[in-house]
Scaffold this motif. Structure first.
Motif, PDB file in Angstrom:
ATOM      1  N   UNK C 118       0.824  -1.203   0.000  1.00  0.00           N
ATOM      2  CA  UNK C 118       0.000   0.000   0.000  1.00  0.00           C
ATOM      3  C   UNK C 118       0.861   1.257   0.000  1.00  0.00           C
ATOM      4  N   UNK C 119       1.999   1.189   0.707  1.00  0.00           N
ATOM      5  CA  UNK C 119       2.868   2.361   0.793  1.00  0.00           C
ATOM      6  C   UNK C 119       3.313   2.777  -0.599  1.00  0.00           C
ATOM      7  N   UNK C 120       3.630   1.807  -1.442  1.00  0.00           N
ATOM      8  CA  UNK C 120       4.088   2.125  -2.788  1.00  0.00           C
ATOM      9  C   UNK C 120       2.941   2.652  -3.630  1.00  0.00           C
ATOM     10  N   UNK C 121       1.806   1.949  -3.552  1.00  0.00           N
ATOM     11  CA  UNK C 121       0.683   2.329  -4.419  1.00  0.00           C
ATOM     12  C   UNK C 121       0.065   3.660  -4.007  1.00  0.00           C
ATOM     13  N   UNK C 122      -0.111   3.799  -2.672  1.00  0.00           N
ATOM     14  CA  UNK C 122      -0.784   5.017  -2.236  1.00  0.00           C
ATOM     15  C   UNK C 122       0.061   6.246  -2.521  1.00  0.00           C
ATOM     16  N   UNK C 123       1.376   6.050  -2.648  1.00  0.00           N
ATOM     17  CA  UNK C 123       2.227   7.202  -2.931  1.00  0.00           C
ATOM     18  C   UNK C 123       1.905   7.747  -4.318  1.00  0.00           C
ATOM     19  N   UNK C 124       1.651   6.847  -5.255  1.00  0.00           N
ATOM     20  CA  UNK C 124       1.338   7.273  -6.623  1.00  0.00           C
ATOM     21  C   UNK C 124       0.035   8.068  -6.634  1.00  0.00           C
ATOM     22  N   UNK C 125      -0.961   7.512  -5.952  1.00  0.00           N
ATOM     23  CA  UNK C 125      -2.258   8.182  -5.922  1.00  0.00           C
ATOM     24  C   UNK C 125      -2.121   9.553  -5.267  1.00  0.00           C
ATOM     25  N   UNK C 126      -1.319   9.552  -4.206  1.00  0.00           N
ATOM     26  CA  UNK C 126      -1.116  10.786  -3.443  1.00  0.00           C
ATOM     27  C   UNK C 126      -0.453  11.850  -4.314  1.00  0.00           C
ATOM     28  N   UNK C 127       0.578  11.432  -5.065  1.00  0.00           N
ATOM     29  CA  UNK C 127       1.278  12.391  -5.913  1.00  0.00           C
ATOM     30  C   UNK C 127       0.342  12.939  -6.975  1.00  0.00           C
ATOM     31  N   UNK C 128      -0.491  12.048  -7.512  1.00  0.00           N
ATOM     32  CA  UNK C 128      -1.477  12.444  -8.521  1.00  0.00           C
ATOM     33  C   UNK C 128      -2.407  13.503  -7.940  1.00  0.00           C
ATOM     34  N   UNK C 129      -2.891  13.199  -6.720  1.00  0.00           N
ATOM     35  CA  UNK C 129      -3.830  14.113  -6.073  1.00  0.00           C
ATOM     36  C   UNK C 129      -3.184  15.464  -5.813  1.00  0.00           C
ATOM     37  N   UNK C 130      -1.934  15.430  -5.456  1.00  0.00           N
ATOM     38  CA  UNK C 130      -1.244  16.695  -5.165  1.00  0.00           C
ATOM     39  C   UNK C 130      -1.051  17.519  -6.429  1.00  0.00           C
ATOM     40  N   UNK C 131      -0.747  16.810  -7.515  1.00  0.00           N
ATOM     41  CA  UNK C 131      -0.550  17.531  -8.772  1.00  0.00           C
ATOM     42  C   UNK C 131      -1.848  18.228  -9.171  1.00  0.00           C
ATOM     43  N   UNK C 132      -2.938  17.519  -9.018  1.00  0.00           N
ATOM     44  CA  UNK C 132      -4.238  18.092  -9.368  1.00  0.00           C
ATOM     45  C   UNK C 132      -4.523  19.329  -8.533  1.00  0.00           C
ATOM     46  N   UNK C 133      -4.223  19.184  -7.238  1.00  0.00           N
ATOM     47  CA  UNK C 133      -4.460  20.302  -6.310  1.00  0.00           C
ATOM     48  C   UNK C 133      -3.686  21.540  -6.739  1.00  0.00           C
ATOM     49  N   UNK C 134      -2.430  21.307  -7.114  1.00  0.00           N
ATOM     50  CA  UNK C 134      -1.568  22.421  -7.473  1.00  0.00           C
ATOM     51  C   UNK C 134      -2.063  23.076  -8.767  1.00  0.00           C
ATOM     52  N   UNK C 135      -2.500  22.263  -9.713  1.00  0.00           N
ATOM     53  CA  UNK C 135      -2.932  22.792 -10.996  1.00  0.00           C
ATOM     54  C   UNK C 135      -4.234  23.565 -10.910  1.00  0.00           C
ATOM     55  N   UNK C 136      -4.945  23.328  -9.835  1.00  0.00           N
ATOM     56  CA  UNK C 136      -6.249  23.975  -9.739  1.00  0.00           C
ATOM     57  C   UNK C 136      -6.143  25.480  -9.647  1.00  0.00           C
TER      58      UNK C 136
END
Ligand code: SF4
Ligand code: SF4
Lengths: 361, 119, 136
Positions: C118-136
């Motif tokens: 989960x640590x590996x997978x959730x990191x990807x999702x987390x990074x994705x979510x952060x990128x979206x947040x920043x682009x908003x």
């Protein structure tokens, strides 16, 4: 000419709870040839330290090489890295390392002595020595926080300080321990059965010890003056009135007595160290990655321990080599069996205090 | 900082050099160490002087992966164990070794080579 | 020999030398690690220094900075490295208790492997979510 018999000893044997296998060919009870196999428990610790762990994590990994001399392994590794990276550790840390290391030596030696008396069939003495050993283990527990895995040394110093309260507890305990050790010595010196059983058995001559490069108490029982504590001056053993114990006989008896006397020397060193503990820090900060190569020879309870480290500027070492003491005494052990009666094998084997799991690493 | 003395020797003069140098009363043979350095194996023979502080000498040589090194067990009888280890753990061909002492047949062979990844 | 005989005789009547069960551990015995989230700054230093990898942070899906702390008491070797590495004293505390023995029902390994994955997978999702947040 008698008939030839092949007698296996190990890999599981009641006299020695370690995985080593000797195959003896005997003729009229006399051993004529030996073949040895060990390494049943190769755990790949060296490989793990070279691929998986950062060099700062390695002290905790190598401490698991051996249970009885965990402190030696970790300290030797730390000192190898320190001499590679030119780190000068505080004086207080040096003293604390000596204290823990000598406690470790006492409990390891007492274990060996107890084990040897058990092999001689003297269960009562075994119990007694083990009971006194428990005393050291408790001291170690108070000081480091754990009985066996002290995890005490780290690169740049030690992890825990010896506080005033700990000193108050340790001081009377050490006095009591010293008294008990002297009592033990008296028992071993006087005991008639043990003398009969051990004197003149399994004699290693000085020439033989030199020829096969014996180390540690085995070498010192044969009069070979080799002790890394005197030869290498990394820790201030000289200031603490350390003296090498030497016996000339080279038999099982002498190996046992060397260990017993060494515990007495250790306790003297310990008491001196604990009383003259210098003030100051216990740790220095370490920065950067190791580059280059260095080695350390370190006197573990069973003899010379070699740590060779090679770094290439990355956080993971390029090579870590551990040469454990038992690795060095196996050649002389194998040689010693020739022309001995098979009945002496358990006593001889255990008088070496072998630690095969750490040789296989 | 390097804390031992190193003498480079070539494969052909190794035995000769050790024979000339080694005296059992003076020198304690510690062990042989092999390191996989990427393009070959570096082998070091360590010796320490009895009773003298900080005096360690190493004979060092570098070989290719498939080269055979001579055995020194007739000069130093206790060297057999280190040679067996070299054979088992690093896959170095040493004359006269039989292998299989440090590893069992079903374990990974020559685990200390760089190309062997740990799982 | 005579002395040892007397000693054995005495032993017959003396208390056992082993400590009874439930004896208190000495002070500052090294044991489990306790985590107090209030002061944590999620620097992940403890995860980096831990030799056996007994501490793992997983990432929340929404991309917030509050990472989730996981600790495996059966993997921990009680070395105390994490406590020393932590820049916020008091966040990680070493207590004197040790882990109770794990039973098969606890599934200590399987659960932990899932956390590792989960640590590996959730990191990807987390990074994705952060990128979206920043682009908003
Ligand atoms: S005490 Fe050691 S093993 Fe346990 S979590 Fe902390 S760093 Fe990891
Ligand atoms: S080291 Fe301390 S502050 Fe940093 S993540 Fe770990 S617990 Fe939190």
């Amino acid at each position: 000419m008698g008939k030839k018999f092949v007698v296996p000893f190990g890999s599981q044997h009641i006299a020695i709870p370690e995985p080593i296998r000797f195959i003896f060919t005997t003729e009229n009870e006399i051993i004529k040839s030996v073949s040895v196999d060990f390494g049943y428990v190769h755990r790949g610790i060296e490989k793990a330290c070279m691929t998986r762990y950062k060099y700062t994590q390695v002290p905790y990994v190598v401490a698991r090489v051996c249970g009885l001399c965990a402190v030696s392994q970790a300290t030797a590794y730390c000192m190898a890295i320190e001499s590679l990276m030119d780190i000068e550790i505080p004086e207080r840390a040096k003293y604390l390392r000596i204290i823990v290391h000598e406690m470790d030596r006492i409990h390891s030696h007492l274990f060996a002595i107890a084990h040897l008396s058990e092999a001689a069939g003297y269960e009562n003495l075994f119990m007694r020595v083990m009971r006194d050993r428990e005393f050291v283990m408790e001291c170690l527990e108070i000081l480091t926080g754990n009985r066996i895995q002290a995890d005490y040394s780290t690169i740049g110093g030690v992890n825990r300080d010896l506080t005033k309260e700990v000193y108050e507890i340790l001081k009377p305990r050490l006095d009591e321990l010293e008294r008990r050790l002297y009592e033990l010595k008296e028992i071993f010196e006087r005991d008639y059965t043990l003398q009969k059983k051990w004197k003149g058995i399994g004699v290693i001559t000085l020439e033989m010890a030199q020829k096969y490069n014996a180390v540690g108490p085995v070498a010192r029982a044969s009069g070979l003056a080799t002790d890394c504590r005197v030869e290498f001056e990394y820790l201030p053993y000289k200031e603490l009135d350390y003296k090498m114990v030497l016996y000339q006989e080279g038999d099982v008896w002498a190996r046992n007595m060397v260990r017993l006397d060494e515990t007495l020397v250790s306790i003297r060193v310990l008491k001196n160290a604990i009383d003259n503990l210098p003030e100051g820090d216990i740790k220095v900060k370490v920065k950067g990655n190791p580059k280059g190569e260095a080695l350390i020879r370190w006197e573990a309870p069973r003899g010379e321990l070699l740590y060779y480290v090679k770094g290439n500027g990355k956080s993971v070492l390029e090579r870590l080599r551990i040469k454990t003491p038992t690795f060095s005494v196996i050649p002389v052990m194998k040689e010693l069996y020739y022309n001995q009666p098979y009945a002496f094998v358990p006593d001889i084997t255990i008088s070496f205090d072998p630690c095969l799991s750490c040789s296989a690493r | 900082m390097k804390n031992f003395e190193e003498i480079q020797v070539s494969l052909s003069e190794l035995r000769e050099a050790i024979k000339r140098f080694y005296k059992p009363e003076e020198w304690h043979f510690i062990t042989i160490n092999g390191t996989d350095v990427g393009d070959g194996i570096e082998i070091k023979y360590f010796f320490a002087a009895y009773g003298k502080s900080k005096k360690v000498k190493a004979f060092s040589l570098k070989i290719d992966y498939n080269q055979t090194i001579p055995s020194i067990r007739d000069i130093i009888p206790s060297a057999w164990i280190a040679e067996e280890e070299l054979k088992d753990l690093l896959g170095v061909n040493v004359e006269g070794t039989k292998g299989g002492i440090f590893l069992e047949p079903d374990s990974p062979q020559a685990p200390l080579r760089k190309e062997v990844k740990n799982g | 020999m005579f002395k040892m005989f007397l000693f054995s005789l005495k032993n017959l009547f003396s208390k056992p030398a082993t400590l009874p069960e439930g004896t208190e551990k000495p002070k500052q015995y090294r044991g489990l690690i306790k985590y107090y989230e209030e002061t944590c700054i999620y620097c992940k230093k403890c995860e980096m220094v831990c030799p056996p990898g007994a501490i793992i942070f997983t990432y929340p899906e929404d991309g917030s900075k509050r990472l989730i702390f996981h600790y495996n008491p059966y993997l921990c070797i009680y070395c105390g490295e994490c406590v020393r590495a932590c820049p916020k004293p008091g966040t990680l505390v070493q207590v004197e208790d040790t882990a109770p023995p794990a039973t098969a029902q606890d599934k200590p390994n399987d659960l932990w492997f899932e956390v590792e994955k989960e640590a590996v997978e959730s990191k990807k999702i987390w990074q994705e979510a952060r990128r979206k947040k920043r682009n908003k």
